[in-house]
Design an enzyme around this catalytic site. Structure first.
Site, short mmCIF file in Angstrom:
data_model
loop_
_atom_site.label_atom_id
_atom_site.label_comp_id
_atom_site.label_asym_id
_atom_site.label_seq_id
_atom_site.Cartn_x
_atom_site.Cartn_y
_atom_site.Cartn_z
N HIS A 360 0.73 10.67 2.90
CA HIS A 360 2.07 10.28 3.38
C HIS A 360 3.09 11.40 3.27
O HIS A 360 4.29 11.12 3.24
CB HIS A 360 2.60 9.10 2.56
N LYS A 543 17.84 5.23 4.08
CA LYS A 543 16.56 5.78 3.61
C LYS A 543 16.79 6.38 2.23
O LYS A 543 17.93 6.49 1.78
CB LYS A 543 16.05 6.86 4.56
N ARG A 544 15.71 6.73 1.55
CA ARG A 544 15.86 7.45 0.29
C ARG A 544 16.69 8.70 0.50
O ARG A 544 16.69 9.29 1.59
CB ARG A 544 14.48 7.85 -0.24
N LYS A 549 15.67 15.00 4.29
CA LYS A 549 16.10 13.96 5.23
C LYS A 549 17.49 14.28 5.79
O LYS A 549 17.89 13.78 6.81
CB LYS A 549 16.08 12.59 4.56
N THR A 651 9.64 4.93 8.98
CA THR A 651 9.40 3.59 9.53
C THR A 651 10.74 2.90 9.80
O THR A 651 10.81 2.03 10.67
CB THR A 651 8.56 2.73 8.56
N LYS A 655 12.09 0.39 12.88
CA LYS A 655 12.79 -0.89 12.70
C LYS A 655 14.10 -0.89 13.48
O LYS A 655 14.48 -1.88 14.11
CB LYS A 655 13.08 -1.13 11.21
O1 DL6 Z 1 3.97 6.40 5.54
C1 DL6 Z 1 5.05 5.70 5.03
C2 DL6 Z 1 6.14 6.65 4.65
C3 DL6 Z 1 6.52 7.60 5.77
O2 DL6 Z 1 7.01 6.86 6.84
C4 DL6 Z 1 7.56 8.59 5.30
O3 DL6 Z 1 7.81 9.55 6.29
C5 DL6 Z 1 7.09 9.27 4.02
O4 DL6 Z 1 8.11 10.10 3.51
C6 DL6 Z 1 6.72 8.21 3.02
N1 DL6 Z 1 6.26 8.81 1.78
C7 DL6 Z 1 6.60 8.27 0.61
C8 DL6 Z 1 6.19 8.92 -0.64
N2 DL6 Z 1 5.50 10.11 -0.41
N3 DL6 Z 1 4.56 10.58 -0.91
N4 DL6 Z 1 3.71 11.07 -1.32
O5 DL6 Z 1 7.25 7.24 0.52
O6 DL6 Z 1 5.70 7.39 3.53
#
Ligand code: DL6
Length: 806
Positions: A360, A543-544, A549, A651, A655
């Site tokens: 990821h 988002k985080r 980002k 994601t 949405k």
């Molecule tokens: O795959 C789900 C999500 C992606 O959509 C994001 O782009 C990605 O940053 C996130 N990753 C995490 C933690 N990362 N690690 N290792 O949340 O996954």
């Protein structure tokens, strides 16, 4: 009576009311006259749950009879979202439950308001896990999710003087009515100790600590089907002997529970950090705890119907959600070789066929590694096994690439310099039959950069499975009014389980009445959200917080707008509400500085009557699935502005597009696929692409100061921060941008600002914007998690559905 010999539960409001009363009486021990709201909530939850439990029992029976190939999804994180509303929808009780509550004089909104969101994850990865479970159940795929039942979920975020403060999330403080304890399936987990060889040459692990894993599960119902799968969560417990009665009797109360507390700490808290390595040994312990309990449970389930180990991979596929559960690979080897007595080669063949790994990230710092000394101390036998796996693997590499010492060094599961560490991603690639990225660009970059040596060696092992989202959760439940309008427009609600049907909306773009209703729904969703003028352009970044980002880029745009309005107050500016939501890892200071600066800028703008009619910045605290579900339907503009080549997929971008927001974004992650589908005319593109970003960053010639010097508006925005114009906050942010600017924010500034001007122009043309908004929804069907799961099922898992019949 149904197959279990039970009277089926009623489907009318009157029968639901009877069951509510009965549950209130027999399970809460009270009556409607004296029930508290908590009593009413728990009773409602149990009454809904009972309807799903009946389906669950039938599902288990159907799966047992079919003895199918199972998907076991191993994930350290799940962001399941609130359960009540979901379970009412999936059990078809949403309407009758409300009628029944009103009949009993209960306020449904108040009662439903007590439902708690289990925050057992950090962000995208955890929510993806929940969306995939939802889709697997909906597609009738036999599956179990395994995870940890953290006592404390992701911290609750609050702001103090604009700065993030973290509070513990004791999510089960009032209990959790959705959970079924399963004490019979308790597991024993070993840690520490040493290994010995017995008289047959078999290795034995003599543990230094023994902990119990107590399972409970929550139901994962499918939508529009009778399948109800489960997510099984493990909680750590001290063994019976961990309570020291003699110490307690001697008044040494703390010491008496020392060992138990130590054991229970394993599932005490979710690590609120998804990118850097923290918590160290306890985190590694959590990972092994999850893996050890889950594998034993998987084997227990396998043995219910099978005896021959050769059948194991035919009946079992274990998907590793990132590297967190990778210890499952050496653990399965240990169980097969040490406990079952299989030879290494057979055990390794079975293991490799069983596992698949989803990566990821692209950030090298997010690829987990563990110090060898820590690994060895905690898991002495696993280190021996990892060494053996590595030795055999490196022999294979040597055969294929003779003399390529550098390649061996890069591919080794053990990193030698500057410190010996176990590389979990390498182990995950070596020990699985399939590796996938989560968007096309991500999968391509994984194979070309991060995992390139492995893709050279095993090109067919690498796959792409673009992420997806649950249409049930993120449009049907989150946006009921838009869902009704879509159903009205398409003439049926079949689109919810077949999201490609949304393309039928395209022909409605020419229907004036439909367009009017479309706008009215968006406006009503803004009113429901209650943050800012519902007629303003609602510009959303949820988002985080992470520098890659680039919330800081959005902030520079806000400051530029602010300065433009100050400089030319007479002009007609289109009112805009910029909404941020998201948490920063508690130890991630740079991200926390950005949060603080956003809040300071928001306050300064609010206090300025020349600007506040046109521009408002809002930052509701404690972003979670629940808050996201309120924000997403209200958004006009979706900010997806990460530096190209950094966001694996995203994601939230899906949405927001599904709910009719237009994206302003870079060519990163799944943005590319969103743009390809919704059309370039309905997407605001800006910024460097991945090759350009790589060249600028690694060419060594990037000088953020040059951009600052050349661009007057950029200079003025950064100077304002440096001069303390925003309550004296944010110098660190500006200095970091002018220093290294790791994520090329200043290089993308001008392109972003110009693109935001395009947004403003487009927003002024209400009709055109409405068309684009409808088209975003109409063309987002591909991003259903149902499609994602079908891709996994066909390309990686090779599993088939099992129908649950009445
Ligand atoms: O795959 C789900 C999500 C992606 O959509 C994001 O782009 C990605 O940053 C996130 N990753 C995490 C933690 N990362 N690690 N290792 O949340 O996954």
């Amino acid at each position: 009576r149904n197959g279990m010999g039970l009277r089926p539960l009623g489907t009318s409001a009157a029968e639901f009311e009877q069951d509510l009363l009965s549950n209130l009486y027999y399970r809460r021990g009270t009556t409607v006259e004296s029930a508290s709201t908590q009593d009413a909530y728990e009773t409602l939850a149990l009454t809904v749950r009972d309807r799903l439990a009946e389906r669950r029992v039938r599902t288990a029976a159907a799966h047992y009879a079919a003895n199918p190939r199972w998907v076991y999804y191993l994930s350290a994180e799940y962001l399941l979202g609130k359960q009540l509303e979901q379970n009412m929808l999936y059990s078809g009780t949403d309407r009758i439950a409300r009628v029944a509550m009103k009949q009993l004089g209960l306020d449904p909104d108040e009662v439903e308001g007590l439902d708690i969101e289990p925050g057992l994850g950090n962000g995208g990865l955890g929510r993806l896990a929940a969306c995939l479970l939802d889709a697997m159940a909906t597609l009738d795929i036999p599956a179990v999710g395994y995870g940890i039942r953290y006592d404390l979920g992701i911290f609750k975020q609050a702001f103090k003087d604009g700065a993030q403060v973290e509070k513990p999330d004791d999510w089960t403080y009032q209990g959790n009515p959705w959970e079924f304890p399963a004490p019979d399936d308790q597991q024993t987990v070993f840690f520490y100790g040493h290994t010995e060889r017995d008289e047959n040459g078999r290795t034995q692990w003599i543990p230094g600590e023994i902990v119990l894993g107590e399972p409970s599960h929550m139901l994962v119902p499918g939508h529009g089907t009778d399948t109800v799968n489960i997510v099984r969560l493990w909680r750590a417990r001290g063994s019976e002997s961990s309570f020291d009665l003699s110490r307690f009797s001697a008044g040494q109360y703390a010491e008496a529970v020392d060992e138990a507390v130590h054991a229970e700490n394993i599932s005490k808290v979710l690590y609120p950090d998804d990118s850097t390595e923290l918590g160290r040994e306890l985190r590694l312990k959590q990972q092994y705890f999850l893996v050890s309990c889950s594998l034993r449970d998987i084997i227990r389930r396998f043995r219910l119907r099978n005896t021959d180990w050769a059948e194991f991979p035919k009946k079992t596929v274990i998907q590793l959600n990132d590297t967190h559960p990778t210890l499952a690979i050496p653990e399965l080897m240990r169980l097969l070789v040490d406990e079952e007595g299989l030879g290494w080669d057979l055990a390794w063949a079975l293991t490799k066929q069983t596992f698949a790994y989803t990566c990821h990230t692209l950030l090298p710092e997010a690829l987990e590694t563990w110090p060898v000394h820590m690994f060895e101390r905690l898991l002495p036998r696993h280190l021996e096994i990892v060494y053996e796996i590595n030795e055999r693997f490196l022999a294979e590499v040597r055969d294929r690439f003779p003399g390529d010492v550098d390649r061996l060094r890069r591919m080794s599961i053990i990193q030698e310099e500057p410190e010996r560490r176990v590389r979990m991603a390498n182990l995950a690639v070596v020990g699985t039959q399939a590796v996938n990225g989560v968007a096309e660009l991500h999968s391509q970059l994984l194979a070309e950069t991060t995992l390139r040596d492995f893709a050279d060696l095993w090109p067919t092992k690498f796959h792409n499975v673009t992420n997806g989202i649950s249409p049930r959760r993120f449009i049907k439940l989150a946006n009921p009014t838009l869902s009704s309008l879509i159903t009205e427009g398409l003439g049926s609600d079949a689109w919810i389980n077949d999201l490609d049907q949304l393309t039928g909306l395209e022909r409605l773009t020419g229907d004036a009445a439909f367009r009017e209703k479309w706008r009215a729904v968006k406006r009503a969703n803004k009113v429901r959200l209650g943050l800012g003028d519902p007629d303003s352009l609602t510009d959303v970044m949820i988002k985080r917080f992470h520098e890659y980002k680039r919330q800081q880029l959005n902030l520079l745009h806000i400051i530029t707008l602010y300065q433009r309005i100050k400089a030319s107050p007479g002009r007609a500016y289109a009112p805009r509400t910029v909404l941020f939501a998201g948490k920063a890892a508690p130890a991630y200071h740079a991200a926390k500085h950005i949060i603080r600066l956003i809040n300071a800028v928001a306050a300064v703008i609010d206090a300025d009557p020349a600007v506040s009619p046109y521009l408002k910045v809002v930052f509701p605290p404690n972003y979670n699935v629940t808050l996201g579900s309120l924000i997403i339907p209200a958004a006009d503009l979706s900010e997806q502005i990460s530096l190209a080549g950094k966001e694996a997929s995203g994601t939230g971008n899906m949405k927001l597009a599904l709910n009719g927001a237009l994206t302003i974004g870079t060519l990163d992650g799944a943005n590319i696929e969103i743009r390809d589908r919704v059309g370039a005319d309905n997407f605001f593109l800006f910024g460097l692409d991945t090759p350009a970003a790589l060249e600028l960053r690694h060419g060594g010639a990037y000088q953020p100061r040059a951009f600052y010097e050349q661009d007057e508006e950029l200079r003025s925005a950064l100077d304002a921060i440096l001069d303390g114009k925003f309550l004296g906050v944010g110098r660190e942010v500006a200095e970091s941008l002018l220093g290294r600017d790791e994520y090329l924010t200043l290089a993308d500034y001008r392109s972003y600002i110009d693109c935001q001007e395009q947004v403003e122009k487009a927003w002024a043309d209400t009709e055109q914007w409405t068309t684009s908004s409808i088209l975003n929804t109409a063309r987002s069907g591909f991003f259903s998690a149902d499609r994602t799961v079908r891709d996994y099922a066909a390309g990686i898992w090779h599993v088939s559905p099992v129908q649950v019949t009445r």
